[in-house]
Design a protein around this motif. Structure first.
Motif: not given
Length: 148
Positions: A84-98, A140-142
């Motif tokens: 989960v920590d790694d995924v949360a960091r990646n979500m931050s880097d990629l600017q996505i919320r889900r 936007h990074s869809g």
């Protein structure tokens, strides 16, 4: 903690040949802003409420426009076994919320959101991810590259 322990498993899946009105109705029914798009038992895209507004309605496209015409087909995802920590960091880097969550056979098993992460003991990871998403550019990074 693994993503499988934090993710939402009850996910509605749209068909790429359904209309954007059908997608919007599904979103209203499940009170969500994103739907995975599946075809032949595989994840082929994601459609968001923003996609419907920006890529369809704002462009003058009719309500019977097919989901495949406005969805993001280059989908970012994570795996059930990811940390989960790694995924949360990646979500931050990629600017996505889900992110859609796939099993080892690349089949959709759920979605993990910052809200899901925030309700676990990994809430600091969600806070840091949200800070990164909010602080970086507002573009936007869809669609984009995959996490795996």
């Amino acid at each position: 903690m693994r993503v499988a322990e934090a993710m939402t498993r009850d996910v509605r899946i749209a068909n790429p040949d359904e209309s954007i009105i059908e997608a919007a109705k599904m979103m209203a029914d499940c009170d969500c802003g994103v739907l995975p798009v599946g075809e032949n038992d595989r994840l082929v895209g994601m459609i968001t409420d923003r996609d419907i507004v920006v890529r369809a309605l704002a462009q003058g496209k009719p309500g019977d426009t097919r989901i495949r015409d406005v969805m993001s087909s280059d989908v970012k995802y994570c795996l059930e076994e990811d940390d989960v920590d790694d995924v949360a960091r990646n979500m931050s880097d990629l600017q996505i919320r889900r992110l859609p969550v796939l099993d080892k056979n690349k089949r959709l098993t759920g979605i993990v959101s910052l809200g899901d992460i925030a309700t676990t003991d990994q809430s600091q990871s969600a806070a840091q991810a949200l800070h990164g998403i909010s602080e970086q550019s507002t573009q936007h990074s869809g669609s984009g590259h995959k996490l795996h």
